[in-house]
Design a protein around this motif. Structure first.
Motif, PDB file in Angstrom:
ATOM      1  N   ASN A  14      43.911  36.261  41.766  1.00 40.49           N
ATOM      2  CA  ASN A  14      43.017  37.188  42.805  1.00 40.49           C
ATOM      3  C   ASN A  14      43.282  36.909  44.121  1.00 40.49           C
ATOM      4  O   ASN A  14      43.560  35.784  44.473  1.00 40.49           O
ATOM      5  CB  ASN A  14      41.591  36.743  42.142  1.00 40.49           C
ATOM      6  CG  ASN A  14      41.228  37.074  40.720  1.00 40.49           C
ATOM      7  OD1 ASN A  14      41.313  38.113  39.956  1.00 40.49           O
ATOM      8  ND2 ASN A  14      41.045  35.815  40.171  1.00 40.49           N
ATOM      9  N   GLU A  43      44.742  40.534  39.561  1.00 40.82           N
ATOM     10  CA  GLU A  43      43.571  41.057  38.789  1.00 40.82           C
ATOM     11  C   GLU A  43      42.420  41.720  39.518  1.00 40.82           C
ATOM     12  O   GLU A  43      42.120  42.662  39.560  1.00 40.82           O
ATOM     13  CB  GLU A  43      43.131  39.930  37.813  1.00 40.82           C
ATOM     14  CG  GLU A  43      42.015  40.414  37.157  1.00 40.82           C
ATOM     15  CD  GLU A  43      41.449  39.428  36.089  1.00 40.82           C
ATOM     16  OE1 GLU A  43      40.549  39.780  35.425  1.00 40.82           O
ATOM     17  OE2 GLU A  43      41.648  38.319  36.199  1.00 40.82           O
ATOM     18  N   GLY A  44      42.023  40.715  40.647  1.00 40.63           N
ATOM     19  CA  GLY A  44      40.870  41.122  41.333  1.00 40.63           C
ATOM     20  C   GLY A  44      41.417  41.276  42.726  1.00 40.63           C
ATOM     21  O   GLY A  44      42.064  40.175  43.291  1.00 40.63           O
ATOM     22  N   VAL A 232      36.083  38.620  36.940  1.00 38.29           N
ATOM     23  CA  VAL A 232      37.525  38.665  36.620  1.00 38.29           C
ATOM     24  C   VAL A 232      37.711  37.499  35.545  1.00 38.29           C
ATOM     25  O   VAL A 232      36.688  36.582  35.270  1.00 38.29           O
ATOM     26  CB  VAL A 232      38.318  38.468  37.826  1.00 38.29           C
ATOM     27  CG1 VAL A 232      38.330  39.636  38.613  1.00 38.29           C
ATOM     28  CG2 VAL A 232      37.988  37.148  38.476  1.00 38.29           C
TER      29      VAL A 232
END
Length: 369
Positions: A14, A43-44, A232
């Motif tokens: 992330n 992912e985030g 997440v």
């Protein structure tokens, strides 16, 4: 690098991207190198201001064609910023005809403004100070022209952004009425929300979203870290810093003092979040949390690319410098920093934090024992 690039498996991470005007080009360079390496998936992404611009543009590229397309999208964005900045930025060797026209018009109402400028204050910090002291964005920009919004809408398909499962975006803005942080998320994201995240109140009018008005998110989270703990699945967070946390020299002239105030203000909330993370990490490592509550806490792995060595040499005025030479220089510095980080820390991703929050961020007098 301790592991061969050819033998490395991709890892998920992330990102937490700070804002900082044109200094966001440093983050562009970091992202460019991470994308070029192609061994990290995102992912985030939690972001604020210029970090939000980078996050959304990169996500657009990832949707369209993966890592290489994302690199192209980021370069295109910053080129457009530079082209537009030559007209709108007060940091230029000579004022554009458009800006000079505005200044001539305003000088009839604010003669001090024209006098100070023509007396030699051709410096963005002095200019912005003077502007904010005499007139607001509602006066010098009554039609609410925002070239950043135009650029975003040219380059980003927000309908595709809202529909993507590729990356989770968390864009921070400040609610003007309440002073609270508002986190705009991928499924709802619009150009207005991203622009709101970058709306410095002395430069831009507040941005209306759902009947509420918002300013730059840096006042309440630069960026907000908590969405990357709770929304997440991957545990690693890489913070890409733009604002120096530590300065060894005491600022004494007005621009330097303002610059340091800006840095402290825009780092404060993030440092509080890091202090809370450090506290939870210690509770977990010492098994001091009751079993029924352990599921609510995660041992988040924190990494960082800091820019003290680069940004501490820059003045506040450089945040308004959109010359292509300056932006490319920051990009190259970001690339260099990211390349070094990958070489030293890639193997640790998914395994352990590569920073010690207490030692690297918290004052020794305030750090927990």
């Amino acid at each position: 690098m301790s592991s061969s690039i050819k033998n490395r498996k991709c890892k998920k991470i992330n990102l937490a991207l700070q804002g900082g005007g044109a200094h966001g080009a440093f983050t562009w360079g970091v992202l460019d190198e991470l994308l070029k390496d192609q061994c990290l998936d995102f992912e985030g992404i939690s972001a604020t201001s210029a970090g939000s611009m980078n996050a959304v543009v990169m996500t657009q590229g990832l949707i369209e064609g993966g890592h290489e397309q994302a690199r192209e999208a980021l370069e295109k964005f910053w080129r457009r910023v530079s082209e537009t900045g030559s007209v709108f930025s007060p940091v230029s060797s000579s004022m554009s005809e458009t800006f000079q026209s505005h200044l001539d018009t305003m000088s009839g109402f604010f003669p001090l403004l024209k006098k100070e400028w023509t007396d030699g204050y051709n410096n963005a910090t002095h200019f912005m100070n003077l502007m904010s002291q005499n007139i607001s964005p509602y006066q010098f920009n009554p039609f609410n022209i925002n070239p950043l919004k135009t650029i975003l809408e040219e380059l980003v398909d927000f309908e595709k952004i809202r529909a993507t499962q590729e990356v989770q975006l968390f864009i921070t803005a400040t609610n003007v009425k309440t002073g609270d942080a508002r986190i705009f998320k991928t499924p709802e994201l619009t150009s207005e929300m991203v622009v709101a995240s970058a709306a410095l109140p002395n430069i831009f009018q507040a941005v209306e979203v759902d009947g509420e008005y918002f300013w730059d998110g840096g006042f309440v989270g630069n960026p907000s870290l908590w969405p990357l703990f709770y929304e997440v699945t991957s545990n690693d967070v890489l913070i890409v810093h733009v604002n120096p946390i530590i300065r060894n020299d005491l600022p004494k002239d007005a621009p330097s003092i303002e610059n340091r105030i800006n840095e402290i203000t825009f780092n404060a909330v993030m440092l509080k979040e890091l202090r809370a993370i450090s506290f939870v990490q210690k509770l977990l490592s010492r098994d001091m949390i009751k079993d029924e509550f352990k599921g609510k806490y995660r041992d988040v792995l924190i990494h960082a690319i800091r820019a003290e060595d680069v940004m501490s040499r820059l003045e506040l005025s450089s945040k308004y410098d959109t010359s292509w030479t300056f932006l490319k220089n920051l990009r190259d510095q970001g690339r260099k920093s990211a390349k070094k980080w990958l070489a030293e820390n890639f193997d640790a991703v998914g395994q352990k934090s590569t920073i010690n929050i207490s030692q690297d961020y918290l004052s020794p007098s305030k750090a927990e024992e």
